[in-house]
Design a protein around this motif. Structure first.
Motif, PDB file in Angstrom:
ATOM      1  N   LEU A 156       0.851  -1.186   0.000  1.00 24.11           N
ATOM      2  CA  LEU A 156       0.000   0.000   0.000  1.00 24.11           C
ATOM      3  C   LEU A 156       0.885   1.233   0.000  1.00 24.11           C
ATOM      4  CD1 LEU A 156      -2.635  -1.223   2.560  1.00 24.11           C
ATOM      5  CD2 LEU A 156      -2.737  -1.290   0.076  1.00 24.11           C
ATOM      6  N   SER A 157       1.262   1.673  -1.165  1.00 21.49           N
ATOM      7  CA  SER A 157       2.192   2.793  -1.298  1.00 21.49           C
ATOM      8  C   SER A 157       1.464   4.113  -1.174  1.00 21.49           C
ATOM      9  CB  SER A 157       2.882   2.714  -2.664  1.00 21.49           C
ATOM     10  OG  SER A 157       3.535   3.918  -2.965  1.00 21.49           O
ATOM     11  N   PRO A 158       2.090   5.118  -0.543  1.00 22.49           N
ATOM     12  CA  PRO A 158       1.460   6.422  -0.451  1.00 22.49           C
ATOM     13  C   PRO A 158       1.758   7.307  -1.646  1.00 22.49           C
ATOM     14  CG  PRO A 158       3.465   6.410   0.847  1.00 22.49           C
ATOM     15  CD  PRO A 158       3.304   5.034   0.271  1.00 22.49           C
ATOM     16  N   SER A 159       2.173   6.741  -2.755  1.00 22.44           N
ATOM     17  CA  SER A 159       2.551   7.545  -3.909  1.00 22.44           C
ATOM     18  C   SER A 159       1.349   8.294  -4.448  1.00 22.44           C
ATOM     19  CB  SER A 159       3.119   6.639  -5.006  1.00 22.44           C
ATOM     20  OG  SER A 159       2.133   5.731  -5.459  1.00 22.44           O
ATOM     21  N   PRO A 160       1.575   9.455  -5.092  1.00 19.93           N
ATOM     22  CA  PRO A 160       0.460  10.237  -5.636  1.00 19.93           C
ATOM     23  C   PRO A 160      -0.371   9.451  -6.641  1.00 19.93           C
ATOM     24  CG  PRO A 160       2.491  11.530  -5.577  1.00 19.93           C
ATOM     25  CD  PRO A 160       2.864  10.133  -5.239  1.00 19.93           C
ATOM     26  N   GLU A 161       0.282   8.492  -7.371  1.00 19.68           N
ATOM     27  CA  GLU A 161      -0.464   7.724  -8.366  1.00 19.68           C
ATOM     28  C   GLU A 161      -1.587   6.913  -7.729  1.00 19.68           C
ATOM     29  OE1 GLU A 161       2.795   7.763  -8.011  1.00 19.68           O
ATOM     30  OE2 GLU A 161       3.398   8.919  -9.775  1.00 19.68           O
ATOM     31  N   VAL A 165      -3.028  16.263  -4.149  1.00 21.98           N
ATOM     32  CA  VAL A 165      -1.796  16.991  -4.472  1.00 21.98           C
ATOM     33  C   VAL A 165      -1.036  17.264  -3.187  1.00 21.98           C
ATOM     34  CG1 VAL A 165      -0.828  19.089  -5.491  1.00 21.98           C
ATOM     35  CG2 VAL A 165      -2.875  18.046  -6.480  1.00 21.98           C
ATOM     36  N   GLY A 166       0.223  16.864  -3.147  1.00 20.58           N
ATOM     37  CA  GLY A 166       1.050  17.147  -1.980  1.00 20.58           C
ATOM     38  C   GLY A 166       2.134  16.111  -1.810  1.00 20.58           C
ATOM     39  N   ALA A 167       3.336  16.580  -1.445  1.00 11.58           N
ATOM     40  CA  ALA A 167       4.467  15.678  -1.225  1.00 11.58           C
ATOM     41  C   ALA A 167       5.259  16.065   0.012  1.00 11.58           C
ATOM     42  CB  ALA A 167       5.377  15.664  -2.457  1.00 11.58           C
ATOM     43  N   SER A 168       4.735  16.987   0.834  1.00 11.49           N
ATOM     44  CA  SER A 168       5.436  17.374   2.055  1.00 11.49           C
ATOM     45  C   SER A 168       5.410  16.215   3.042  1.00 11.49           C
ATOM     46  CB  SER A 168       4.789  18.610   2.672  1.00 11.49           C
ATOM     47  OG  SER A 168       3.444  18.343   3.019  1.00 11.49           O
ATOM     48  N   ALA A 169       6.321  16.243   4.027  1.00 15.25           N
ATOM     49  CA  ALA A 169       6.431  15.136   4.973  1.00 15.25           C
ATOM     50  C   ALA A 169       5.134  14.873   5.738  1.00 15.25           C
ATOM     51  CB  ALA A 169       7.586  15.398   5.938  1.00 15.25           C
ATOM     52  N   PRO A 170       4.465  15.899   6.314  1.00 12.72           N
ATOM     53  CA  PRO A 170       3.214  15.622   7.036  1.00 12.72           C
ATOM     54  C   PRO A 170       2.139  15.023   6.137  1.00 12.72           C
ATOM     55  CG  PRO A 170       4.020  17.826   7.548  1.00 12.72           C
ATOM     56  CD  PRO A 170       4.821  17.331   6.392  1.00 12.72           C
ATOM     57  N   PHE A 171       2.105  15.499   4.893  1.00 12.68           N
ATOM     58  CA  PHE A 171       1.067  15.016   3.988  1.00 12.68           C
ATOM     59  C   PHE A 171       1.352  13.587   3.554  1.00 12.68           C
ATOM     60  CE2 PHE A 171      -1.591  15.187   0.095  1.00 12.68           C
ATOM     61  CZ  PHE A 171      -2.754  15.649   0.673  1.00 12.68           C
ATOM     62  N   ARG A 172       2.615  13.264   3.319  1.00 12.18           N
ATOM     63  CA  ARG A 172       2.959  11.894   2.937  1.00 12.18           C
ATOM     64  C   ARG A 172       2.696  10.917   4.079  1.00 12.18           C
ATOM     65  NH1 ARG A 172       5.494  10.941  -1.752  1.00 12.18           N
ATOM     66  NH2 ARG A 172       6.259   8.936  -0.976  1.00 12.18           N
ATOM     67  N   LYS A 180     -10.993  17.447   3.884  1.00 15.39           N
ATOM     68  CA  LYS A 180     -11.342  16.162   4.498  1.00 15.39           C
ATOM     69  C   LYS A 180     -12.254  15.324   3.595  1.00 15.39           C
ATOM     70  CE  LYS A 180     -12.721  18.200   8.357  1.00 15.39           C
ATOM     71  NZ  LYS A 180     -12.196  19.559   8.158  1.00 15.39           N
ATOM     72  N   GLU A 181     -13.158  15.984   2.868  1.00 12.39           N
ATOM     73  CA  GLU A 181     -14.026  15.211   1.974  1.00 12.39           C
ATOM     74  C   GLU A 181     -13.220  14.583   0.843  1.00 12.39           C
ATOM     75  OE1 GLU A 181     -18.130  15.537  -0.688  1.00 12.39           O
ATOM     76  OE2 GLU A 181     -17.528  17.198   0.616  1.00 12.39           O
ATOM     77  N   LEU A 182     -12.216  15.300   0.343  1.00 13.74           N
ATOM     78  CA  LEU A 182     -11.349  14.751  -0.702  1.00 13.74           C
ATOM     79  C   LEU A 182     -10.588  13.533  -0.184  1.00 13.74           C
ATOM     80  CD1 LEU A 182     -10.496  15.383  -3.636  1.00 13.74           C
ATOM     81  CD2 LEU A 182      -8.541  16.609  -2.694  1.00 13.74           C
ATOM     82  N   ILE A 183     -10.131  13.602   1.066  1.00 12.55           N
ATOM     83  CA  ILE A 183      -9.429  12.458   1.658  1.00 12.55           C
ATOM     84  C   ILE A 183     -10.386  11.290   1.860  1.00 12.55           C
ATOM     85  CG2 ILE A 183      -8.089  11.667   3.638  1.00 12.55           C
ATOM     86  CD1 ILE A 183      -6.668  13.672   1.816  1.00 12.55           C
ATOM     87  N   ALA A 184     -11.623  11.587   2.285  1.00  6.86           N
ATOM     88  CA  ALA A 184     -12.623  10.523   2.436  1.00  6.86           C
ATOM     89  C   ALA A 184     -12.871   9.832   1.107  1.00  6.86           C
ATOM     90  CB  ALA A 184     -13.918  11.104   2.992  1.00  6.86           C
ATOM     91  N   ARG A 185     -12.970  10.617   0.047  1.00  6.47           N
ATOM     92  CA  ARG A 185     -13.147  10.042  -1.290  1.00  6.47           C
ATOM     93  C   ARG A 185     -11.938   9.185  -1.673  1.00  6.47           C
ATOM     94  NH1 ARG A 185     -16.877   9.151  -5.362  1.00  6.47           N
ATOM     95  NH2 ARG A 185     -17.853  11.154  -4.906  1.00  6.47           N
ATOM     96  N   ALA A 186     -10.731   9.635  -1.284  1.00  6.57           N
ATOM     97  CA  ALA A 186      -9.522   8.869  -1.597  1.00  6.57           C
ATOM     98  C   ALA A 186      -9.523   7.530  -0.874  1.00  6.57           C
ATOM     99  CB  ALA A 186      -8.283   9.674  -1.216  1.00  6.57           C
ATOM    100  N   VAL A 187      -9.985   7.515   0.394  1.00  6.00           N
ATOM    101  CA  VAL A 187     -10.090   6.253   1.138  1.00  6.00           C
ATOM    102  C   VAL A 187     -11.031   5.301   0.402  1.00  6.00           C
ATOM    103  CG1 VAL A 187     -10.898   5.198   3.285  1.00  6.00           C
ATOM    104  CG2 VAL A 187      -9.556   7.307   3.367  1.00  6.00           C
ATOM    105  N   GLU A 203       0.244   7.740   3.738  1.00  7.16           N
ATOM    106  CA  GLU A 203       0.672   6.390   4.082  1.00  7.16           C
ATOM    107  C   GLU A 203      -0.350   5.718   4.993  1.00  7.16           C
ATOM    108  OE1 GLU A 203       4.494   4.045   6.055  1.00  7.16           O
ATOM    109  OE2 GLU A 203       4.474   6.234   5.934  1.00  7.16           O
ATOM    110  N   LEU A 204      -0.874   6.473   5.950  1.00  4.77           N
ATOM    111  CA  LEU A 204      -1.858   5.919   6.878  1.00  4.77           C
ATOM    112  C   LEU A 204      -3.151   5.553   6.164  1.00  4.77           C
ATOM    113  CD1 LEU A 204      -2.793   5.135   9.663  1.00  4.77           C
ATOM    114  CD2 LEU A 204      -3.330   7.546  10.110  1.00  4.77           C
ATOM    115  N   ILE A 205      -3.671   6.459   5.333  1.00  2.00           N
ATOM    116  CA  ILE A 205      -4.932   6.145   4.657  1.00  2.00           C
ATOM    117  C   ILE A 205      -4.736   5.031   3.629  1.00  2.00           C
ATOM    118  CG2 ILE A 205      -5.831   8.464   5.035  1.00  2.00           C
ATOM    119  CD1 ILE A 205      -5.442   9.017   2.080  1.00  2.00           C
TER     120      ILE A 205
END
Length: 527
Positions: free
Chosen positions: A186-191, A197-204, A230-237, A208-210
């Motif tokens: 389960l890679s946290p890569s943007p793909e 969008v985001g590659a900063s340490a906190p965002f990565r 948060k809704e965008l992250i929910a959609r990503a999950v 990784e967690l989601i």
């Protein structure tokens, strides 16, 4: 029931051990245990309370005789009241008459008319080795003899040991479940999360967690400030889960009136209330097989929380006006910008519901903690906005630096709104610092708050970074007369019509600025 005390105890322990070992739902297992104690041995008003390390309190996990809205009131600090004292000392406690016991607080209001219906109270700790996990209590009618109470203590101590083992196993199951999610595939890569969008340490770290959570069925609580996405992250999950091809249904808990919430969530039958001309399928049923996103869940009223609890816990409910129990397979993702722990402490949010929603808590970092992502986000938003508005606008490096240094109290949403305003209002295709809606001295109302006000020194610093006018002509010379006139006017407005300041903003001399003021007939008086 007929039979000796020993036979009844043996029968009760056999049934209790079966319930605790077979039931997958902790609350159901404990409720059944307390019901058996009452039916077989006459120990009434049983409660099982557990310690919550988040709040530092002992809360009532199961009590068949209590309403849910009363159970949430039974929170005690270690050492507080009878239950708190038992938890703190790890010792059983017998109270022959709770009406005469100062430590008996009756926070839930369950015991009433104690002067007429006097009760003897027994409580024992839930011990796992040396650790105390909670407290088991029950009571009998007053004037129960000391021999009877002594037997009750011994029996409840055995039951408490069985319950403590079940609690420990539940903790181990949760730990193993989290460990099983820790898979490298389960890679946290943007793909893996298109549109994120985001590659900063906190965002990565968050990605990784989601990425680990997405493959599971675990309920997720997204926490973060307003505007963090948060809704965008929910959609990503949802999109990264095996449910991606099934529905993703959103409920804004703050936007639905309390009187309509039950119908919206669970649906209603035809004729169940005035205006119900036909049956309505609720959001839980709409999301069957997929994901239900409960946005702003911290805004739910206590009554709405009680209605939601069973559906969250068992994925079962009845439509309003219906009698048939509906069972759904729904993965829940909730989101809030509230301090849930503080709400629980104040009694504004149910502790049992909080526990069931926050199986996995994911913190979405604010934009100020991921400033390295601002250039990427700005570029992404500009591409989208250019396509929507048939534009080809782009930001200069100096403008990007100003955006990166802003405070962004509205987070990613505020950044997008700022860029949308620039694309819609500004004619120029090259967006410089002068076009940003920051609050310069004498300037107009803006959408941003800067980390520090822009004094003379800041204006001079920006001017130093601008290309010199003598090297390749004025910074804006190649933009066309209409665009140049607008930028000169905007610079004057933001500089309070002080030409020296405006000239430094534009990277030109005062004389060059004066020439353009006269050329374009720009008024120098303040607006």
């Amino acid at each position: 029931m007929n039979g000796s005390r020993a036979e009844l105890e043996t029968e009760a322990l056999y049934e209790i051990s079966r319930v605790l070992s077979l039931s997958t739902d902790l609350n159901k297992a404990f409720t059944s245990t307390l019901t058996l104690i009452d039916l077989v041995l006459g120990l009434e008003n049983g409660t099982i309370s557990l310690f919550d390390p988040v709040t530092g309190e002992v809360f009532v996990e199961a009590a068949p005789h209590m309403r849910d809205e009363d159970r949430i009131l039974g929170r005690l600090r270690p050492g507080e009241g009878i239950v708190g004292r038992i938890f703190a000392t790890g010792m059983p406690m017998v109270v022959p008459d709770i009406a005469e016991e100062p430590l008996f607080l009756n926070r839930t209001g369950t015991w009433q008319n104690l002067e007429e219906d006097r009760r003897a109270f027994v409580g024992v700790p839930l011990q796992d080795g040396r650790a105390v996990l909670g407290v088991l209590t029950a009571d009998r009618p007053y004037r129960t003899g000391p021999t009877q109470l002594g037997r009750d203590v011994r029996f409840l101590t055995i039951v408490a040991g069985l319950v403590a083992v079940r609690v420990r196993l539940s903790h181990l199951e949760n730990t193993h479940h989290r460990a099983a999610q820790d898979v490298p595939a389960l890679s946290p890569s943007p793909e893996r999360f298109p549109g994120i969008v985001g590659a900063s340490a906190p965002f990565r770290d968050m990605l990784e967690l989601i990425g680990r959570v997405a493959q599971s069925r675990a309920t997720v609580l997204l926490r973060g400030e307003s505007g963090t996405g948060k809704e965008l992250i929910a959609r990503a999950v949802h999109d990264a889960s095996p449910r991606a091809e099934r529905p993703f249904v959103t409920v804004n808990c703050a936007a639905i009136p309390e009187t309509l919430l039950e119908s919206e969530l669970f649906g209603h039958e035809k004729g169940s209330f005035t205006g119900a001309a036909q049956a309505h399928v609720g959001r839980f049923e709409q999301a069957d097989g997929g994901t239900l996103f409960l946005d702003e869940v911290g805004e739910l009223s206590p009554a709405a929380q009680a209605k939601l609890l069973r559906a969250v816990q068992e994925r079962q409910f009845e439509r309003v006006g219906g009698k048939r129990t509906v069972t759904v397979d729904v993965r829940l993702v909730a989101a809030t910008n509230r301090d849930m722990e503080e709400m629980v402490r104040q009694g504004a949010f149910r502790l049992d519901l909080y526990h069931r929603l926050s199986v996995v808590a994911v913190v979405v970092p604010p934009l100020r903690e991921r400033r390295d992502d601002i250039p990427r986000l700005a570029g992404h938003f500009l591409r989208v906005l250019n396509e929507e508005n048939a534009r080809s606008a782009e930001l200069t490096p100096a403008a990007l630096e100003v955006l990166t240094r802003c405070r962004w109290t509205g987070n990613v949403r505020q950044l997008r709104n700022c860029l949308e305003r620039l694309v819609v209002v500004t004619d120029a295709d090259v967006l410089a610092p002068v076009h940003l809606p920051c609050q310069w001295p004498g300037g107009s109302t803006c959408l941003l708050e800067r980390a520090a006000p822009p004094p003379e020194a800041e204006l001079a610093r920006l001017a130093e970074r601008a290309p010199p006018a003598t090297a390749a002509g004025p910074l804006l010379a190649a933009e066309g007369e209409a665009g140049e006139r607008e930028r000169v006017r905007a610079a004057l407005e933001r500089a309070g019509y002080v030409q020296a300041k405006a000239a430094r903003l534009l990277g030109m001399t005062v004389r060059q600025l004066g020439y353009r003021v006269r050329k374009y007939g720009i008024e120098l008086q303040r607006l």
